[in-house]
Scaffold this motif. Structure first.
Motif, PDB file in Angstrom:
ATOM      1  N   GLU A   6       0.818  -1.214   0.000  1.00 56.94           N
ATOM      2  CA  GLU A   6       0.000   0.000   0.000  1.00 56.94           C
ATOM      3  C   GLU A   6       0.851   1.263   0.000  1.00 56.94           C
ATOM      4  O   GLU A   6       0.355   2.361  -0.275  1.00 56.94           O
ATOM      5  CB  GLU A   6      -0.926   0.009   1.217  1.00 56.94           C
ATOM      6  N   SER A   9       0.526   3.224  -3.092  1.00 55.28           N
ATOM      7  CA  SER A   9      -0.775   3.802  -3.431  1.00 55.28           C
ATOM      8  C   SER A   9      -0.720   5.330  -3.404  1.00 55.28           C
ATOM      9  O   SER A   9      -0.032   5.928  -2.573  1.00 55.28           O
ATOM     10  CB  SER A   9      -1.835   3.315  -2.437  1.00 55.28           C
ATOM     11  N   THR A  11      -3.754   6.933  -3.384  1.00 53.58           N
ATOM     12  CA  THR A  11      -5.083   7.267  -2.900  1.00 53.58           C
ATOM     13  C   THR A  11      -4.983   8.324  -1.809  1.00 53.58           C
ATOM     14  O   THR A  11      -4.151   8.220  -0.898  1.00 53.58           O
ATOM     15  CB  THR A  11      -5.792   6.017  -2.349  1.00 53.58           C
ATOM     16  N   GLY A  12      -5.786   9.366  -1.927  1.00 52.09           N
ATOM     17  CA  GLY A  12      -5.753  10.445  -0.955  1.00 52.09           C
ATOM     18  C   GLY A  12      -4.619  11.426  -1.162  1.00 52.09           C
ATOM     19  O   GLY A  12      -4.350  12.258  -0.287  1.00 52.09           O
ATOM     20  N   LYS A  13      -3.954  11.335  -2.322  1.00 52.26           N
ATOM     21  CA  LYS A  13      -2.851  12.248  -2.639  1.00 52.26           C
ATOM     22  C   LYS A  13      -3.159  12.966  -3.955  1.00 52.26           C
ATOM     23  O   LYS A  13      -2.634  12.593  -5.010  1.00 52.26           O
ATOM     24  CB  LYS A  13      -1.532  11.478  -2.740  1.00 52.26           C
ATOM     25  N   CYS A  35      -3.410   4.602  -9.826  1.00 53.85           N
ATOM     26  CA  CYS A  35      -2.906   4.311  -8.480  1.00 53.85           C
ATOM     27  C   CYS A  35      -3.716   5.015  -7.394  1.00 53.85           C
ATOM     28  O   CYS A  35      -3.323   5.005  -6.221  1.00 53.85           O
ATOM     29  CB  CYS A  35      -1.440   4.698  -8.375  1.00 53.85           C
ATOM     30  N   GLY A  36      -4.821   5.634  -7.778  1.00 49.43           N
ATOM     31  CA  GLY A  36      -5.748   6.167  -6.796  1.00 49.43           C
ATOM     32  C   GLY A  36      -5.797   7.667  -6.639  1.00 49.43           C
ATOM     33  O   GLY A  36      -6.612   8.187  -5.861  1.00 49.43           O
ATOM     34  N   ALA A  37      -4.939   8.414  -7.333  1.00 46.49           N
ATOM     35  CA  ALA A  37      -4.919   9.864  -7.166  1.00 46.49           C
ATOM     36  C   ALA A  37      -6.004  10.536  -7.998  1.00 46.49           C
ATOM     37  O   ALA A  37      -6.274  10.123  -9.134  1.00 46.49           O
ATOM     38  CB  ALA A  37      -3.560  10.424  -7.572  1.00 46.49           C
ATOM     39  N   ALA A  38      -6.601  11.566  -7.442  1.00 47.19           N
ATOM     40  CA  ALA A  38      -7.369  12.502  -8.258  1.00 47.19           C
ATOM     41  C   ALA A  38      -6.345  13.413  -8.932  1.00 47.19           C
ATOM     42  O   ALA A  38      -5.375  13.829  -8.304  1.00 47.19           O
ATOM     43  CB  ALA A  38      -8.319  13.317  -7.392  1.00 47.19           C
ATOM     44  N   GLY A  61     -11.671   7.221 -12.946  1.00 42.10           N
ATOM     45  CA  GLY A  61     -10.925   8.103 -12.066  1.00 42.10           C
ATOM     46  C   GLY A  61     -11.540   9.483 -11.968  1.00 42.10           C
ATOM     47  O   GLY A  61     -12.518   9.802 -12.649  1.00 42.10           O
ATOM     48  N   ARG A  62     -10.935  10.311 -11.148  1.00 39.19           N
ATOM     49  CA  ARG A  62     -11.404  11.673 -10.923  1.00 39.19           C
ATOM     50  C   ARG A  62     -10.353  12.640 -11.431  1.00 39.19           C
ATOM     51  O   ARG A  62      -9.171  12.511 -11.102  1.00 39.19           O
ATOM     52  CB  ARG A  62     -11.637  11.878  -9.430  1.00 39.19           C
ATOM     53  N   SER A 237       5.190   8.443  -4.069  1.00 35.47           N
ATOM     54  CA  SER A 237       4.494   7.660  -3.051  1.00 35.47           C
ATOM     55  C   SER A 237       5.273   7.579  -1.747  1.00 35.47           C
ATOM     56  O   SER A 237       6.446   7.948  -1.655  1.00 35.47           O
ATOM     57  CB  SER A 237       4.250   6.241  -3.573  1.00 35.47           C
TER      58      SER A 237
END
Length: 257
Positions: A6, A9, A11-13, A35-38, A61-62, A237
């Protein structure tokens, strides 16, 4: 600290990517989203930025597309403000915007030299400055600047003193920013790609020499733009939490020879 997958990841960045309309910038934007990033997709070409953002959206994705000029502090400040409002405080950034050219040094105009340096070096400084202002105010983050192995070597057969000098500047600028911001939680690193199949390297003065450059590369080929995504994800990351001020040369071994 126990390592887990993780750590890679994003995400949340929320991410801000300059030059996101094509080449390495587009690939990095898509990779960060995967990988989870907006992702805020910043480019001077509005249609290209929208296309990248659309690809991210189509994949679930966003994203947001933002048009602007990396040589303008005002343009970047407004773009970053827009990005923060849309996707939240920026925690990761990759500065990919850049240009190249080919002119013999003795014939190069001052205007041409300044244009390349303004975009490739001043543009990276202004981008990192605008991005870091948000990161410094919100607990830190990671900035990745796209330099070039041309900042380490002078390319055989290419008349690009302005480009080489600008990229050497990016590499050392990265070290300087890393030392200034380290104690406030902002890491700054650079990636120096070797010959990569970007639109920049399909220009006539390069395209005809790509096979020769491949032959001079230990891995025996030219890089695909997607091969710069993994290094950028790593540096952005938490897996790279103790990495700052580094230049990661991703060139298939070219500079070894």
């Amino acid at each position: 600290m126990t390592f887990t997958p993780e750590a890679f990841s994003l995400t949340g960045k929320p991410a801000f990517i300059t030059g996101a309309g094509s080449g390495i910038g587009r690939s990095v934007a898509l990779g960060f989203a995967a990988c989870g990033a907006a992702v805020a997709c910043f480019d001077r070409d509005a249609e290209a930025a929208r296309t990248t953002a659309g690809l991210i959206g189509a994949a679930g994705g966003r994203s947001i597309a933002i048009t602007g000029d990396v040589t303008s502090a005002h343009s970047l400040a407004e773009a970053v403000r827009t990005a923060v409002e849309a996707i939240g405080p920026i925690r990761t950034a990759v500065n990919c915007a850049g240009v190249a050219g080919a002119t013999a040094a003795e014939d190069m105009s001052a205007e041409d030299f300044r244009r390349v340096v303004d975009i490739n070096l001043t543009g990276v400084f202004l981008s990192a400055q605008a991005e870091a202002r948000v990161m410094l105010a919100h607990g830190g983050g990671s900035v990745v600047n796209i330099s070039s192995m041309s900042g380490t070597i002078a390319n055989r057969g290419l008349l690009q003193a302005h480009y080489n000098a600008s990229k050497a500047g990016v590499t050392h600028l990265t070290r300087s920013l890393a030392t200034e911001w380290a104690d406030r939680g902002v890491r700054v690193n650079s990636i120096s790609p070797g010959y990569t199949l970007t639109p920049m390297n399909k220009r006539p003065e390069v395209a005809g020499r790509l096979q020769a450059y491949a032959d001079d590369t230990p891995l025996g080929r030219i890089a695909e733009v997607e091969e710069m995504v993994g290094p950028a994800v790593f540096l952005a990351s938490d897996a790279a939490s103790f990495v700052t001020g580094s230049d990661l040369i991703v060139d298939g071994g070219y500079v070894c020879w």
